[in-house]
Scaffold this active site. Sequence first.
Site, mmCIF file in Angstrom:
data_model
loop_
_atom_site.group_PDB
_atom_site.id
_atom_site.type_symbol
_atom_site.label_atom_id
_atom_site.label_comp_id
_atom_site.label_asym_id
_atom_site.label_seq_id
_atom_site.Cartn_x
_atom_site.Cartn_y
_atom_site.Cartn_z
ATOM 1 N N ASP A 171 0.831 -1.206 0.000
ATOM 2 C CA ASP A 171 0.000 0.000 0.000
ATOM 3 C C ASP A 171 0.866 1.258 0.000
ATOM 4 O O ASP A 171 2.087 1.198 -0.174
ATOM 5 C CB ASP A 171 -0.972 -0.023 1.183
ATOM 6 C CG ASP A 171 -0.279 0.027 2.546
ATOM 7 O OD1 ASP A 171 0.952 0.208 2.608
ATOM 8 O OD2 ASP A 171 -0.989 -0.093 3.575
ATOM 9 N N GLU A 174 3.733 1.014 2.226
ATOM 10 C CA GLU A 174 4.661 -0.068 1.930
ATOM 11 C C GLU A 174 4.481 -1.226 2.912
ATOM 12 O O GLU A 174 5.432 -1.798 3.430
ATOM 13 C CB GLU A 174 6.088 0.484 1.881
ATOM 14 C CG GLU A 174 6.119 1.635 0.876
ATOM 15 C CD GLU A 174 7.455 2.287 0.662
ATOM 16 O OE1 GLU A 174 8.204 2.429 1.639
ATOM 17 O OE2 GLU A 174 7.732 2.668 -0.489
ATOM 18 N N GLU A 331 8.046 14.739 7.974
ATOM 19 C CA GLU A 331 7.093 13.720 7.543
ATOM 20 C C GLU A 331 5.954 13.601 8.544
ATOM 21 O O GLU A 331 4.782 13.592 8.181
ATOM 22 C CB GLU A 331 7.814 12.381 7.398
ATOM 23 C CG GLU A 331 6.963 11.246 6.866
ATOM 24 C CD GLU A 331 7.786 10.011 6.587
ATOM 25 O OE1 GLU A 331 7.834 9.563 5.417
ATOM 26 O OE2 GLU A 331 8.400 9.472 7.532
#
Length: 384
Positions: A171, A174, A331
């Site tokens: 996905d 990962e 992130e």
Amino acid sequence: MISPAPDLQELTRLRALAEHSHAVITQYQDAGGAYPASPTFSAYKGYAWLRDGSFTAEGISRYGDVASAGRFHDWVDGVLRRRRGQVDDLRAALARGEVPSNEAMLPTRFTFDGEDGSDPWWDFQTDGYGMWLWSVVTHAARHGLDLARWREGIDVAVDYLVAFWDRPCYDWWEEHVEHRHVSTLGAIHGGLVAVGTCSSLRSAPWSAAALKVAADIRSLVTAEGIVDGHLVKWLGSSAVDGSLPACIVPFGLVSPDDSLAAMTRAAVAKDLDFDGGVHRFTADVFYGGGQWILLSALLGWNLAAAGDTAGALKHLRWIADQVDEHGDLPEQVPHHLLHPGSRNEWVARWGPVASPLLWSHGMYLILADELGFTIADYLESKDA
């Protein structure tokens, strides 16, 4: 009208972050056109993903930097043209009734010169190829560009997706190669609809097949990807994922004003949104399962498309509050960890969280533009 509307000081801050986001992305863009995922993070350094890059290019395109986005699309086109033989071999094997191994499939990330990585990775992911098709067509339409410039790469991506769209793969995060993920199917749908409905590509030999696969994806997700009125993480699951709003905007698997879209936005907000920052999924242990900048922007983008500008602005403001001392966006942030006990394991393995993450900056540009805070400033600075 945005309510409560930003005052001059806040507007200046939001626009300054858009300017900085553009500067970060273009500063680190490789000379060959690739957008690195993150220039310093140990596991990302030296690699470019089609997924990250396609959204980053959309932010840059919206910002008005046609040249930078064009160089990225040139790079992807070149990478895919060099994979023509590999895709033809995979399709031939499929036609013979063979099932190619995951290792034989196209990778999800590339070195800046377009090669496979030298270290092991969770590589078989199809979403990025659909995302790139959507991104390049959207960029060309926005700026009146001729898609012939990227046509060979488009052909390769479409042939690959038409052949392998329904195969389980990793996905967006990962993980879970054994499942068919709704966000992956949504990305493929978005890309194939973009090329299949583009007037300049209607004569392509794959045009009808692309639209048929898009219709098949809609049928499959309708049959197996909805629980309690909302989209789910993978077919047969009941969980939600922070990537699911992308199936609405920008990939059009569901219309923004559909009840399914409203229920999906509500389910993601209920399970994953905390004060404007959005988690990936409830079982996420990566760096403790923090809140992701890009997912907050994605949900905000969807809220804006549904007419909830106040809700969208809440996410934009939350993102702007997450910058570090350099003005960079990471992130994820650790303010609200779902599984705090797992954070130190990842810090020990890979070091601090990736920052800057170009995808985070690209998504900020998208949401800021959706709310009207970016492109005029950039164009004025170019004319000055």
